[in-house]
Write a protein that holds these residues in place. Structure first.
Motif, PDB file in Angstrom:
ATOM      1  N   GLN A   1      35.737 -50.126 -23.569  1.00  0.00           N
ATOM      2  CA  GLN A   1      34.949 -50.894 -22.608  1.00  0.00           C
ATOM      3  C   GLN A   1      34.952 -50.644 -21.179  1.00  0.00           C
ATOM      4  OE1 GLN A   1      35.904 -54.908 -24.140  1.00  0.00           O
ATOM      5  NE2 GLN A   1      33.789 -54.820 -24.952  1.00  0.00           N
ATOM      6  N   PHE A   2      35.362 -49.194 -21.116  1.00  0.00           N
ATOM      7  CA  PHE A   2      35.103 -48.653 -19.829  1.00  0.00           C
ATOM      8  C   PHE A   2      33.910 -48.219 -18.839  1.00  0.00           C
ATOM      9  CE2 PHE A   2      39.073 -46.411 -21.655  1.00  0.00           C
ATOM     10  CZ  PHE A   2      39.817 -47.273 -21.397  1.00  0.00           C
ATOM     11  N   PRO A   3      33.564 -48.933 -17.933  1.00  0.00           N
ATOM     12  CA  PRO A   3      32.142 -48.690 -17.499  1.00  0.00           C
ATOM     13  C   PRO A   3      31.753 -47.259 -17.219  1.00  0.00           C
ATOM     14  CG  PRO A   3      33.450 -50.076 -16.086  1.00  0.00           C
ATOM     15  CD  PRO A   3      34.323 -49.636 -16.925  1.00  0.00           C
ATOM     16  N   VAL A   4      30.572 -46.979 -17.463  1.00  0.00           N
ATOM     17  CA  VAL A   4      29.958 -45.554 -17.199  1.00  0.00           C
ATOM     18  C   VAL A   4      29.141 -45.815 -15.966  1.00  0.00           C
ATOM     19  CG1 VAL A   4      28.439 -43.723 -18.110  1.00  0.00           C
ATOM     20  CG2 VAL A   4      30.177 -44.909 -19.431  1.00  0.00           C
ATOM     21  N   ASP A   5      29.374 -44.762 -14.974  1.00  0.00           N
ATOM     22  CA  ASP A   5      28.400 -44.707 -13.910  1.00  0.00           C
ATOM     23  C   ASP A   5      27.953 -43.202 -13.892  1.00  0.00           C
ATOM     24  OD1 ASP A   5      30.503 -43.209 -12.976  1.00  0.00           O
ATOM     25  OD2 ASP A   5      31.347 -44.595 -11.535  1.00  0.00           O
ATOM     26  N   GLU A   6      26.989 -43.028 -12.693  1.00  0.00           N
ATOM     27  CA  GLU A   6      26.384 -41.639 -12.538  1.00  0.00           C
ATOM     28  C   GLU A   6      27.511 -40.638 -12.564  1.00  0.00           C
ATOM     29  OE1 GLU A   6      23.653 -41.299  -9.391  1.00  0.00           O
ATOM     30  OE2 GLU A   6      23.639 -39.051  -9.734  1.00  0.00           O
ATOM     31  N   SER A   7      28.568 -40.842 -11.814  1.00  0.00           N
ATOM     32  CA  SER A   7      29.549 -39.673 -11.791  1.00  0.00           C
ATOM     33  C   SER A   7      30.188 -39.360 -13.210  1.00  0.00           C
ATOM     34  CB  SER A   7      30.837 -40.246 -11.002  1.00  0.00           C
ATOM     35  OG  SER A   7      30.210 -40.593  -9.781  1.00  0.00           O
ATOM     36  N   ILE A   8      30.458 -40.471 -13.815  1.00  0.00           N
ATOM     37  CA  ILE A   8      31.149 -40.486 -15.220  1.00  0.00           C
ATOM     38  C   ILE A   8      29.987 -39.566 -16.072  1.00  0.00           C
ATOM     39  CG2 ILE A   8      32.002 -41.554 -17.328  1.00  0.00           C
ATOM     40  CD1 ILE A   8      33.581 -43.478 -15.494  1.00  0.00           C
ATOM     41  N   ALA A   9      28.963 -39.981 -16.172  1.00  0.00           N
ATOM     42  CA  ALA A   9      27.826 -39.637 -16.881  1.00  0.00           C
ATOM     43  C   ALA A   9      27.516 -38.060 -16.591  1.00  0.00           C
ATOM     44  CB  ALA A   9      26.436 -40.590 -16.632  1.00  0.00           C
ATOM     45  N   THR A  10      27.501 -37.768 -15.357  1.00  0.00           N
ATOM     46  CA  THR A  10      27.574 -36.369 -15.114  1.00  0.00           C
ATOM     47  C   THR A  10      28.387 -35.537 -15.858  1.00  0.00           C
ATOM     48  OG1 THR A  10      26.351 -36.820 -12.906  1.00  0.00           O
ATOM     49  CG2 THR A  10      27.467 -34.872 -13.005  1.00  0.00           C
TER      50      THR A  10
ATOM     51  N   LEU B   1      40.870 -44.052 -31.347  1.00  0.00           N
ATOM     52  CA  LEU B   1      39.980 -44.355 -30.204  1.00  0.00           C
ATOM     53  C   LEU B   1      40.431 -45.567 -29.537  1.00  0.00           C
ATOM     54  CD1 LEU B   1      36.104 -43.886 -30.861  1.00  0.00           C
ATOM     55  CD2 LEU B   1      37.555 -42.576 -29.317  1.00  0.00           C
ATOM     56  N   GLN B   2      40.740 -46.623 -30.180  1.00  0.00           N
ATOM     57  CA  GLN B   2      41.393 -47.757 -29.909  1.00  0.00           C
ATOM     58  C   GLN B   2      42.681 -47.575 -29.376  1.00  0.00           C
ATOM     59  OE1 GLN B   2      39.878 -50.569 -29.394  1.00  0.00           O
ATOM     60  NE2 GLN B   2      38.021 -50.363 -30.553  1.00  0.00           N
ATOM     61  N   ASP B   3      43.318 -46.872 -29.842  1.00  0.00           N
ATOM     62  CA  ASP B   3      44.770 -46.571 -29.552  1.00  0.00           C
ATOM     63  C   ASP B   3      44.760 -45.703 -28.048  1.00  0.00           C
ATOM     64  OD1 ASP B   3      45.960 -47.518 -31.979  1.00  0.00           O
ATOM     65  OD2 ASP B   3      46.393 -45.229 -32.578  1.00  0.00           O
ATOM     66  N   ALA B   4      43.984 -44.729 -27.731  1.00  0.00           N
ATOM     67  CA  ALA B   4      43.822 -44.111 -26.649  1.00  0.00           C
ATOM     68  C   ALA B   4      43.545 -44.975 -25.636  1.00  0.00           C
ATOM     69  CB  ALA B   4      42.800 -42.907 -26.825  1.00  0.00           C
ATOM     70  N   ALA B   5      42.503 -45.797 -26.053  1.00  0.00           N
ATOM     71  CA  ALA B   5      41.918 -46.660 -24.672  1.00  0.00           C
ATOM     72  C   ALA B   5      43.051 -47.651 -24.398  1.00  0.00           C
ATOM     73  CB  ALA B   5      40.966 -47.580 -25.448  1.00  0.00           C
TER      74      ALA B   5
ATOM     75  N   TYR C   1      32.583 -40.043 -24.552  1.00  0.00           N
ATOM     76  CA  TYR C   1      31.647 -40.943 -24.558  1.00  0.00           C
ATOM     77  C   TYR C   1      31.912 -42.236 -25.247  1.00  0.00           C
ATOM     78  CZ  TYR C   1      26.882 -43.593 -24.649  1.00  0.00           C
ATOM     79  OH  TYR C   1      26.162 -44.404 -24.425  1.00  0.00           O
ATOM     80  N   GLU C   2      32.409 -42.012 -26.530  1.00  0.00           N
ATOM     81  CA  GLU C   2      32.728 -42.961 -27.752  1.00  0.00           C
ATOM     82  C   GLU C   2      33.984 -43.745 -27.064  1.00  0.00           C
ATOM     83  OE1 GLU C   2      32.512 -40.583 -31.138  1.00  0.00           O
ATOM     84  OE2 GLU C   2      30.436 -41.153 -31.373  1.00  0.00           O
ATOM     85  N   LEU C   3      34.895 -42.955 -26.281  1.00  0.00           N
ATOM     86  CA  LEU C   3      36.274 -43.611 -25.832  1.00  0.00           C
ATOM     87  C   LEU C   3      35.915 -44.805 -24.642  1.00  0.00           C
ATOM     88  CD1 LEU C   3      39.314 -43.573 -25.298  1.00  0.00           C
ATOM     89  CD2 LEU C   3      38.931 -41.712 -23.656  1.00  0.00           C
ATOM     90  N   ALA C   4      34.902 -44.338 -23.917  1.00  0.00           N
ATOM     91  CA  ALA C   4      34.365 -45.390 -22.945  1.00  0.00           C
ATOM     92  C   ALA C   4      33.799 -46.639 -23.628  1.00  0.00           C
ATOM     93  CB  ALA C   4      33.190 -44.651 -22.038  1.00  0.00           C
ATOM     94  N   ALA C   5      33.080 -46.353 -24.605  1.00  0.00           N
ATOM     95  CA  ALA C   5      32.467 -47.651 -25.476  1.00  0.00           C
ATOM     96  C   ALA C   5      33.678 -48.436 -26.033  1.00  0.00           C
ATOM     97  CB  ALA C   5      31.499 -47.097 -26.500  1.00  0.00           C
ATOM     98  N   ALA C   6      34.570 -47.635 -26.744  1.00  0.00           N
ATOM     99  CA  ALA C   6      35.745 -48.269 -27.256  1.00  0.00           C
ATOM    100  C   ALA C   6      36.750 -48.979 -26.507  1.00  0.00           C
ATOM    101  CB  ALA C   6      36.650 -47.317 -28.149  1.00  0.00           C
TER     102      ALA C   6
END
Ligand code: 5GP
Ligand code: MN
Length: 332
Positions: free
Chosen positions: A148-157, A8-12, A141-146
């Protein structure tokens, strides 16, 4: 750090370190691959990166509510005339599942393969695979956390749509506490669950109903009602003016019959080309069967494509199912 967390870290890092990306969803795109591709695209956009989203063919219009949907290039209609060195494939179990999009890879391309299929053949340079994830969207979702990419309504949808569709509306056995936790967090970003479920799960096209009428008319039960098979011929498809997305959900009518262990749908997509969809209830591992026929998938939902006629495909698949039923003690 686990192997998965490291990948996940590699991908981020890959997303942060490069600029110009190609994001590929799998052939015959579903809600998970489409939502995952769009979510990754939106994350890259937030980072100020360039990215192109592509599918070998058309993405079903019912997913048009997801932000960025119109950016997905249908390669069949719009050749890109260039190649890419930074590639992210989402929900593709093997390199064949990206289809003609493979032609867009530069000779030096680095591919990040993000997927949850147990049959994944690790075709990427970086493979972010978690086979107990309910959906690739859960990994996103875990990639966003790894990263630290911010999640907004669009990404959440987009992520929510992947979770919803790959769990059959949070009903299949892959609906874990983790899935529900993530879904709950996504709702807090403003995701509209009723609207998404209506579009992805409730609405059916008239063409789907016409196909259903024909397919149910030809329903056959085998092996003491353990297998329910539905067939759709190429003539059925053309006469009902149906597109591949109109087939979605048809296979469940067989599987859902009480006492049936495996539902199978055989669709003659073109003369001599038969798409096989398999769904099992609890015992038969249909991913193994699909894999032995050149396809793949999950234990309870898998598929493959066979060359030859409908009857020939039916015979082959039924023989495999007979063996599988015997293997789990259901062929009496
Ligand atoms: P469906 O029957 O809805 O097309 O697919 C069910 C599951 O099997 C999905 O997870 C899908 O990704 C997988 N699947 C379907 N067809 C193929 C195929 O030809 N190859 C592989 N590897 N997986 C497939
Ligand atoms: Mn998936």
């Amino acid at each position: 750090m686990s192997e998965y967390t490291a990948r996940l870290q590699d991908a981020a890092r890959f997303m942060r370190e490069h600029d110009d990306f190609l994001i590929i969803s799998h052939v015959s795109p579903d809600g998970d691959t489409t939502g995952s591709a769009l979510a990754v695209g939106l994350m890259l956009e937030q980072l100020g990166k360039r990215c192109t989203l592509v599918n070998e063919g058309e993405t079903p219009a019912k997913f048009g509510f997801m932000p960025g949907f119109e950016r997905i290039v249908n390669l069949r209609e719009q050749p890109l005339g260039r190649t890419f060195s930074c590639v992210i494939a989402v929900d593709a179990a093997d390199s064949k599942r990206i289809g003609e999009a493979a032609s867009l890879l530069a000779p030096d391309a680095r591919v990040v393969n993000i997927d949850h299929h147990p049959t994944n053949d690790r075709f990427g340079q970086v493979n972010v695979i978690r086979t107990d994830a309910a959906a690739t969207a859960e990994i996103i979702y875990e990639l966003a956390a790894a990263g630290q990419f911010p999640v907004d309504e669009s990404i959440a949808t987009c992520i929510y749509t992947g979770l919803l569709t790959d769990t059959g509306g949070f009903r299949y056995s892959n609906t874990t506490p983790r899935v529900m936790e993530i879904a709950a967090r996504l709702l807090a970003y403003g995701v509209k669950p009723g609207e998404i479920a209506e579009r992805c799960l409730e609405s059916i096209t008239l063409e789907h109903v016409h196909l259903l009428q024909r397919a149910l008319g030809a329903l056959k039960l085998h092996y003491r009602n353990r297998v329910a098979a539905l067939k759709v011929s190429h003539a059925d498809l053309t006469e009902t003016n149906a597109s591949p997305e109109d087939l979605s959900g048809l296979v469940n009518y067989g599987r859902n019959i009480e006492g049936v262990e495996v539902g199978v749908l055989l669709t003659e997509n073109a003369p001599g080309v038969v798409k096989v969809s398999l769904r099992s209830r609890s015992l038969v591992d249909v991913a193994e069967i699909a894999k032995s026929l050149g396809g793949g998938g999950h234990a309870r939902a898998a598929g493959c494509t066979l060359q030859g006629g409908l009857e020939q495909a039916e015979e082959l698949v039924l023989a495999k199912l007979g063996e599988a039923l015997a293997g789990v003690g259901l062929r009496d």
